[in-house]
Design an enzyme around this catalytic site. Structure first.
Site, PDB file in Angstrom:
ATOM      1  N   CYS A 449       7.806 -60.126 -58.380  1.00  0.00           N
ATOM      2  CA  CYS A 449       8.196 -59.489 -59.650  1.00  0.00           C
ATOM      3  C   CYS A 449       7.740 -58.038 -59.740  1.00  0.00           C
ATOM      4  O   CYS A 449       7.078 -57.636 -60.689  1.00  0.00           O
ATOM      5  CB  CYS A 449       7.751 -60.284 -60.858  1.00  0.00           C
ATOM      6  SG  CYS A 449       5.993 -60.354 -61.194  1.00  0.00           S
ATOM      7  N   TYR A 493       7.322 -56.804 -63.631  1.00  0.00           N
ATOM      8  CA  TYR A 493       8.678 -56.683 -64.195  1.00  0.00           C
ATOM      9  C   TYR A 493       8.904 -55.287 -64.763  1.00  0.00           C
ATOM     10  O   TYR A 493       9.689 -55.102 -65.688  1.00  0.00           O
ATOM     11  CB  TYR A 493       8.923 -57.723 -65.283  1.00  0.00           C
ATOM     12  CG  TYR A 493       9.191 -59.133 -64.789  1.00  0.00           C
ATOM     13  CD1 TYR A 493       9.033 -59.488 -63.458  1.00  0.00           C
ATOM     14  CD2 TYR A 493       9.599 -60.129 -65.666  1.00  0.00           C
ATOM     15  CE1 TYR A 493       9.268 -60.777 -63.014  1.00  0.00           C
ATOM     16  CE2 TYR A 493       9.849 -61.433 -65.233  1.00  0.00           C
ATOM     17  CZ  TYR A 493       9.670 -61.735 -63.900  1.00  0.00           C
ATOM     18  OH  TYR A 493       9.909 -63.019 -63.467  1.00  0.00           O
ATOM     19  N   TRP A 511       4.905 -58.190 -68.070  1.00  0.00           N
ATOM     20  CA  TRP A 511       4.839 -59.545 -67.496  1.00  0.00           C
ATOM     21  C   TRP A 511       3.493 -59.772 -66.824  1.00  0.00           C
ATOM     22  O   TRP A 511       2.958 -60.874 -66.820  1.00  0.00           O
ATOM     23  CB  TRP A 511       5.974 -59.712 -66.495  1.00  0.00           C
ATOM     24  CG  TRP A 511       6.106 -61.093 -65.928  1.00  0.00           C
ATOM     25  CD1 TRP A 511       6.812 -62.138 -66.435  1.00  0.00           C
ATOM     26  CD2 TRP A 511       5.500 -61.569 -64.717  1.00  0.00           C
ATOM     27  NE1 TRP A 511       6.693 -63.235 -65.617  1.00  0.00           N
ATOM     28  CE2 TRP A 511       5.892 -62.911 -64.562  1.00  0.00           C
ATOM     29  CE3 TRP A 511       4.675 -60.989 -63.756  1.00  0.00           C
ATOM     30  CZ2 TRP A 511       5.488 -63.692 -63.478  1.00  0.00           C
ATOM     31  CZ3 TRP A 511       4.273 -61.764 -62.681  1.00  0.00           C
ATOM     32  CH2 TRP A 511       4.679 -63.099 -62.545  1.00  0.00           C
ATOM     33  N   TYR A 708      18.596 -66.739 -61.973  1.00  0.00           N
ATOM     34  CA  TYR A 708      17.274 -66.121 -62.021  1.00  0.00           C
ATOM     35  C   TYR A 708      16.701 -65.985 -60.614  1.00  0.00           C
ATOM     36  O   TYR A 708      16.704 -66.936 -59.835  1.00  0.00           O
ATOM     37  CB  TYR A 708      16.371 -66.987 -62.882  1.00  0.00           C
ATOM     38  CG  TYR A 708      14.998 -66.444 -63.168  1.00  0.00           C
ATOM     39  CD1 TYR A 708      14.814 -65.215 -63.789  1.00  0.00           C
ATOM     40  CD2 TYR A 708      13.870 -67.182 -62.840  1.00  0.00           C
ATOM     41  CE1 TYR A 708      13.547 -64.737 -64.073  1.00  0.00           C
ATOM     42  CE2 TYR A 708      12.598 -66.728 -63.139  1.00  0.00           C
ATOM     43  CZ  TYR A 708      12.438 -65.502 -63.743  1.00  0.00           C
ATOM     44  OH  TYR A 708      11.177 -65.037 -64.029  1.00  0.00           O
ATOM     45  N   HIS A 709      16.232 -64.777 -60.292  1.00  0.00           N
ATOM     46  CA  HIS A 709      15.680 -64.447 -58.972  1.00  0.00           C
ATOM     47  C   HIS A 709      16.750 -64.342 -57.894  1.00  0.00           C
ATOM     48  O   HIS A 709      16.475 -64.602 -56.719  1.00  0.00           O
ATOM     49  CB  HIS A 709      14.603 -65.448 -58.550  1.00  0.00           C
ATOM     50  CG  HIS A 709      13.341 -65.342 -59.340  1.00  0.00           C
ATOM     51  ND1 HIS A 709      12.377 -66.328 -59.338  1.00  0.00           N
ATOM     52  CD2 HIS A 709      12.882 -64.373 -60.171  1.00  0.00           C
ATOM     53  CE1 HIS A 709      11.373 -65.957 -60.136  1.00  0.00           C
ATOM     54  NE2 HIS A 709      11.666 -64.769 -60.639  1.00  0.00           N
ATOM     55  N   HIS A 794      15.488 -59.285 -59.707  1.00  0.00           N
ATOM     56  CA  HIS A 794      15.599 -59.699 -61.097  1.00  0.00           C
ATOM     57  C   HIS A 794      16.778 -59.022 -61.806  1.00  0.00           C
ATOM     58  O   HIS A 794      16.642 -58.481 -62.908  1.00  0.00           O
ATOM     59  CB  HIS A 794      14.289 -59.427 -61.836  1.00  0.00           C
ATOM     60  CG  HIS A 794      13.159 -60.289 -61.367  1.00  0.00           C
ATOM     61  ND1 HIS A 794      12.465 -60.026 -60.207  1.00  0.00           N
ATOM     62  CD2 HIS A 794      12.605 -61.413 -61.879  1.00  0.00           C
ATOM     63  CE1 HIS A 794      11.526 -60.951 -60.032  1.00  0.00           C
ATOM     64  NE2 HIS A 794      11.602 -61.812 -61.020  1.00  0.00           N
TER      65      HIS A 794
END
Length: 851
Positions: A449, A493, A511, A708-709, A794
């Site tokens: 992240c 993030y 995050w 997601y991801h 992301h």
């Protein structure tokens, strides 16, 4: 009627909210290392590892307050496990003398028995092949490989998967890849299609321990509702008729499945008494079409009537319906379902027959919408290549010179958590298709992240994440990682971009690091390799109104660097902002993004000089409906003008977008209702936006959900890599793979490649802003464009940038190509120079670093 369709289960009950305050819990339990095998290496065995050793990438992490728990549906595969009754297995070789290593053992349900390649008296050299014969044709979408449980030897490393209908003719492999050297089960996905035979070929042993292969069990997965290379058929002129329909106590007519509104439904007759199952509904297309899948939308207002067990048959005359082209049982949830046909059929009528209600609630059937899909036209919809397996979930990627793609996950190949100080990485060689894995320890940085910026000299700067203050640099020239100075503020993030000055700017990122603090901007200098703070650029004006607060509200900002070290922050907050980065820095409003709401989990793409496109997103990071909306944002000096463009056909959050050399933008994957680690509400139809019309058109359907991801990157040959999704440990939504999409501008209708121009000379390794290049080409050339090498994670890629350049013909296939002098236009860094012909067909890109 008391049991009448209105049993209301609120969606929130079935969608597990990510619990921010808790660690990954059971998902972070590392796999137990195997203990002691005493046979010799020559016999296909190796000595036991040292006590306490753990398979690479499976170490247990410290728990972190910032890691959520995967929802319940992440533990359930999207595709059903096929019934193995009647199956047989054969192998190219098997050990039967010194042990029971027969191929049949992979189907016996006992993980203690194995297939092993022949090793006595001498091992049969690689490759080794094992073939499953299902003795019937089934739609297959994945092979689940379970390594032996009693030791490491024979774990499959590099592999390929092939399919056949007759066991004699085998097409090009549908999947290839490299598996991590650990004991976890591996789901090897591919584009779903009908087959009787499935063949796994092992070309290397994962740990390089010897020339052998083994497996304890092999399963196959069926139809995941993601038909390959299909597109929605136009429903113009279609009609629908049902075996029965409710018209007295509600509007439950069959015609409602074609009106474009999920909330108007077909419902079987239930008043005054229910017509018993089965119920059928027949679509008449009023023309003969090639059909390969049926898409079923359950009603969105309650569970009653969801189709459970079903069959699908087709007809050319509406009277005679042939053998079922699809059959199965759909899960009892509200997600859109797809039934992939075992073969494409030419038909006018398609009939769906429901033989049970999914939840057993009563003798009724309903549907919100029904769509049909047909084979894609490559010249219109593009095409997908085989699925390439990675030894990790590619959560972050960067395109590199030399036809390489760098990918990384976290401290582990399939999960994240804590701050372990190392990262699993992999490099895909685009020329050979091979993937190599390496764990990076020397920087002390768990790069999950992170923020990413492609530097002026072509290196990759990675900041923050699980080790929230760290910063690391990857140098593609030396294939090496090194540490640089830590940031002043710990972040995860966060947003990053390179500046026109060659420095790197970072903002936000709550995050990770201390909670409840404003993560103001700071700048990294390539000269001093240090960070300087920008107290005049607080993150607060750029926050969304996410109910989770700054923890989510300052994530994944969309940044676009311009001249003089300025940055436009154009999302995901609906408020846009100008930022200056000299001295203490400063921030001023750039106005709202037209009528857009906050659009967290959407993204922005620079498709032309001073022109950006924003796509999708949702008002909050998760558990709020995504939007179909897209906006253009134009920059003229200090003026910013935002306007709504055409809507996407599908609402998307966690999608990825890539600008192409011709200026069109392709968007992949995402969810209609964002829930991290879940594949529910996946959008499987990519779309292509045309700046000339503002309209989106569908592209060929994806074989694997990308939520997601997940990531997407433009490649040097003008194609696009799309991959990843998951990273939730022992779950079913880890997608340790990717596939390459060939856009329609490269293909003829039969799928063959179009002739394309070629750059033959004149592109130096480095050029200065304002330089004039003398470029030689083969074939007709109409224009040139610089495409910045980019990095994604992301859903966000602030490195993407398309820069059309001025060129003049000099005769003899030679052109003078002018690089813009303004580093706010041609941001310093590595670019791919493409030549395009008059039809917009691009050459293969040539790398050049502009700095």
């Amino acid at each position: 009627m008391q049991s009448r369709r209105f049993l209301a289960f609120h969606r929130a009950i079935r969608r597990s909210h990510l619990l921010i305050a808790f660690g990954l819990g059971s998902l972070l339990i590392g796999l137990t290392p195997w203990i002691g095998v005493t046979s010799t290496a020559a016999a296909g065995r190796a000595p036991a590892p040292r006590p306490g050793s753990v398979p690479v990438g499976q170490e247990t992490a410290k728990q972190s307050p910032h890691h959520g728990i995967a929802p319940a549906n992440a533990m359930e595969p999207m595709a059903p496990t096929l019934d193995r009754a009647g199956w047989t297995a054969t192998a190219g070789d098997e050990e039967t003398g010194r042990e029971n290593g027969r191929a049949a053992n992979v189907l016996d349900g006992n993980t203690a028995t194995i297939w092993h390649s022949k090793w006595a008296p001498a091992p049969t050299p690689l490759p080794h092949v094992i073939t499953i014969d299902m003795h019937r044709t089934e739609v297959v979408s994945a092979l689940v490989y379970r390594p032996r449980a009693d030791g490491a030897n024979g774990r499959v490393g590099e592999y390929s998967i092939s399919l056949s209908t007759d066991g004699l003719n085998w097409a090009t492999p549908v999947a290839t890849g490299t598996l991590a050297d650990d004991a976890s089960p591996k789901t090897l996905g591919f584009a779903p299609q009908g087959a009787r035979f499935v063949r796994l070929t092992a070309t290397s042993e994962a740990g390089g321990r010897g020339p052998w292969s083994s497996a304890s069990e092999i399963d196959l997965l069926g139809d995941p509702g993601t038909p390959a290379a299909t597109v929605d058929l136009s429903r113009a002129g279609w009609t629908a008729a049902a075996s029965d329909e409710e018209t007295g106590s509600e509007n439950g007519r069959a015609a409602n499945v074609l009106d474009g509104n999920d909330r108007t439904i077909w419902h079987s007759k239930w008043a005054p008494t229910a017509t018993p199952l089965p119920h059928s509904i027949t679509i008449d297309m009023h023309r003969t079409e090639a059909v390969s899948a049926l898409v079923y939308h359950p009603r969105p207002d309650g569970p009653n009537g969801r189709a459970g067990a079903y069959t699908i048959a087709t007809s050319t005359d509406g009277v005679t319906f042939g053998t079922a082209v699809a059959a199965g049982t759909w899960r009892d949830d509200d997600t859109v379902k797809t039934a992939t046909f075992t073969r494409a059929v030419s038909a006018r009528y398609v009939r769906l027959t429901a033989t049970s209600e999914a939840g057993g609630r009563g003798p009724w059937t309903s549907a919100g919408e029904i769509r049909l899909s047909g084979p894609a036209n490559p010249a219109v919809h593009g095409s997908w290549g085989r699925v390439t397996g990675f030894p990790l979930v590619p959560v972050a990627t960067a395109a590199l010179p030399g036809d390489k793609l760098l990918a990384w996950s976290a401290y582990a190949v399939d999960r994240f958590g804590g701050s372990n100080g190392y990262t699993q990485t992999a490099i895909l060689d685009l020329k050979t298709g091979k993937v190599t894995q390496r764990r990076i320890d020397n920087t002390g940085h768990d790069m999950f992240c992170p923020g990413i910026a492609m530097l002026a000299d072509g290196r990759v700067l990675v900041t923050g994440g699980s080790n929230a203050e760290k910063a690391s640099i990857y140098d593609p020239a030396t294939d090496s990682w090194s540490a640089t100075a830590s940031m002043n503020i710990a972040r995860g993030y966060q947003a990053m971009t390179l500046l026109s000055t060659g420095e790197a700017f970072v903002l936000g990122g709550s995050w990770s690091g201390p909670a409840g603090t404003d993560k103001a901007g700071e700048v990294w200098s390539p000269d001093t390799r240090t960070w300087r703070s920008l107290p005049g650029v607080p993150a607060a004006p750029a926050l969304t109104a996410d109910p989770a607060g700054p923890y989510r509200a300052d994530n994944h900002m969309w940044l676009h660097a311009t001249s003089g070290g300025k940055v436009l922050q154009l999302g995901p907050s609906k408020q846009m902002n100008w930022m200056t980065t000299g001295g203490q820095g400063g921030i001023t409003s750039a106005g709202p993004r037209a009528d857009s709401q906050d659009a967290m989990t959407g993204n922005a793409v620079a498709y032309d000089i001073g022109k950006l496109l924003t796509l999708g997103g949702s008002p909050a990071y998760q558990d709020t409906p995504a939007t179909q909306r897209a906006y253009t944002v134009g920059i003229s000096g200090s003026q910013v003008q935002a306007a709504r463009t055409g809507d996407m056909a599908h609402a998307r959050a966690f999608g990825n977008s890539v600008v192409l050399p011709d200026g069109k933008v392709a968007v992949f994957g995402g969810q209609a209702y964002p829930v991290p680690f879940s594949d529910a509400t996946s959008v499987l139809t990519p779309e292509l936006w045309d700046p000339a019309t503002g309209a989106f058109t569908p592209l060929a359907t994806m074989a694997v959900p990308r939520n997601y991801h997940s990531v997407a990157n433009l490649l040097p040959d003008g194609r696009i890599f799309s991959g990843g999704g998951g990273l939730c440990g022992d779950c079913a939504t880890n997608h340790a793979d990717g596939a390459i999409f060939t856009p329609p501008y490269l293909l003829n209708a039969d799928g063959s490649p179009k002739p394309r121009p070629a750059i033959t000379a004149g592109v130096p390794p480095r050029a200065a802003p304002g330089a004039s290049l003398t470029v030689s080409t083969q074939g007709s050339v109409a224009s040139f464009v610089l495409m910045r090498a980019a990095a994604a994670t992301h859903s966000t890629d602030n490195d993407q940038r398309r820069v059309p350049v001025v060129s003049t013909a000099a005769g003899g296939g030679t052109y003078h190509v002018s690089v813009p002098a303004d580093t706010g236009v041609v941001l310093p860094g590595t670019y791919m120079l493409f030549a395009l012909d008059a039809q917009g067909v691009p050459s293969i890109g040539q790398f050049v670093t502009i700095s």
